[in-house]
Design an enzyme around this catalytic site. Sequence first.
Site, PDB file in Angstrom:
ATOM      1  N   THR A  49       0.825  -1.204   0.000  1.00  0.00           N
ATOM      2  CA  THR A  49       0.000   0.000   0.000  1.00  0.00           C
ATOM      3  C   THR A  49       0.857   1.251   0.000  1.00  0.00           C
ATOM      4  O   THR A  49       0.438   2.299  -0.496  1.00  0.00           O
ATOM      5  CB  THR A  49      -0.949  -0.006   1.220  1.00  0.00           C
ATOM      6  OG1 THR A  49      -1.687  -1.226   1.224  1.00  0.00           O
ATOM      7  CG2 THR A  49      -1.914   1.153   1.183  1.00  0.00           C
ATOM      8  N   TYR A 136       6.128 -13.158   2.524  1.00  0.00           N
ATOM      9  CA  TYR A 136       4.853 -12.893   1.853  1.00  0.00           C
ATOM     10  C   TYR A 136       4.650 -13.938   0.762  1.00  0.00           C
ATOM     11  O   TYR A 136       5.432 -14.034  -0.177  1.00  0.00           O
ATOM     12  CB  TYR A 136       4.881 -11.489   1.252  1.00  0.00           C
ATOM     13  CG  TYR A 136       3.531 -10.832   1.088  1.00  0.00           C
ATOM     14  CD1 TYR A 136       2.340 -11.556   1.179  1.00  0.00           C
ATOM     15  CD2 TYR A 136       3.436  -9.473   0.837  1.00  0.00           C
ATOM     16  CE1 TYR A 136       1.118 -10.935   1.032  1.00  0.00           C
ATOM     17  CE2 TYR A 136       2.209  -8.838   0.677  1.00  0.00           C
ATOM     18  CZ  TYR A 136       1.053  -9.574   0.783  1.00  0.00           C
ATOM     19  OH  TYR A 136      -0.166  -8.959   0.634  1.00  0.00           O
ATOM     20  N   LYS A 161       2.737 -14.484   5.631  1.00  0.00           N
ATOM     21  CA  LYS A 161       1.569 -13.714   5.224  1.00  0.00           C
ATOM     22  C   LYS A 161       1.081 -14.230   3.878  1.00  0.00           C
ATOM     23  O   LYS A 161       1.857 -14.301   2.912  1.00  0.00           O
ATOM     24  CB  LYS A 161       1.931 -12.235   5.119  1.00  0.00           C
ATOM     25  CG  LYS A 161       0.759 -11.326   4.752  1.00  0.00           C
ATOM     26  CD  LYS A 161       1.193  -9.872   4.699  1.00  0.00           C
ATOM     27  CE  LYS A 161       0.009  -8.980   4.335  1.00  0.00           C
ATOM     28  NZ  LYS A 161       0.383  -7.574   4.224  1.00  0.00           N
TER      29      LYS A 161
END
Length: 310
Positions: A49, A136, A161
């Site tokens: 983000t 990730y 994640k």
Amino acid sequence: MFDGVLFFPVTPFVESGPDAGRVDLDALARHLAQGVEAGPGGVFIACGTGEFHALEEQEFSEIVGTAVEVVAGRVPVYAGAGGSVAQAKRFAVAAQQAGADGLLLLPPYLVEVPQPGLVDYVAAVAAVTDLPVIVYNRNNAKFTEDSAVAVAKIPNVIGFKDGTGNFDQVARIVQAVTTQVDPDFLFFNGLPTAETTQAAFRAIGVPLYSSATFAFAPDLALAFYNSLESGNEELANALLNAFFIPLVRLRDTVPGYAVSLVKAGVTMEGTPAGPVRPPLVMPTPEDLAQLRRIVAAGRSVLAGALSEAV
């Protein structure tokens, strides 16, 4: 280590004038201060983000340093790292020097990745820092049970994640890692607009999640989180139907809106965040109007729930 909604700030850029395009550290500080005041469980700075893909190393160091200064130890600050192995190592070192508490290791650059190479990538980056690392699982960095177990055994890798939404695979990874490595290993839902899938992730042993919504509407993000924690299914479903699912529909209309809608939302809520950097694009005026309607609908649901509770 983490307790509550995880805050993924945007990276504000100056929109116009002689400094157009530069990182706006003052706006970032305001954005961070407002977010931390709302009460997240952690701050993940300069990650997806935050447009990690578009930052150069000096900018990254200043952004992480600003986050560390503003947060001031109230919650953990994790910073992004990723790309080529050389870049990921440099950014990992820069994050540690800037005072970050840990790293979110994003996927390597572009290439298709064999499982032994993926393990080697994580090991190489983890070796240059003492910081705890969360890996990730997404895009070209998709782990199997064996490779997830292998990276979980790296001493400073503490979490996993998921950004794939492959529940069967993730459930098997959770089982393998918690039984073979560490029953307290951390697992996160990292799908965009994670709220829409969090009930399903919880069912397979993934209790933590990142909330892009928290960056621009922390009241809605926290209301949803608290409804899950308290078992208030009525409110959770009402927020999903009025806000989160319509947001997903809008997000999916244009590639990259998972970032640019959030950045537009931050500006809409009063902190000028500027534009996104190419190759992302900002929302159209029509989509911005739709975002305003979606946020208003979510807050209407929340106001109704609060009035009933009085």
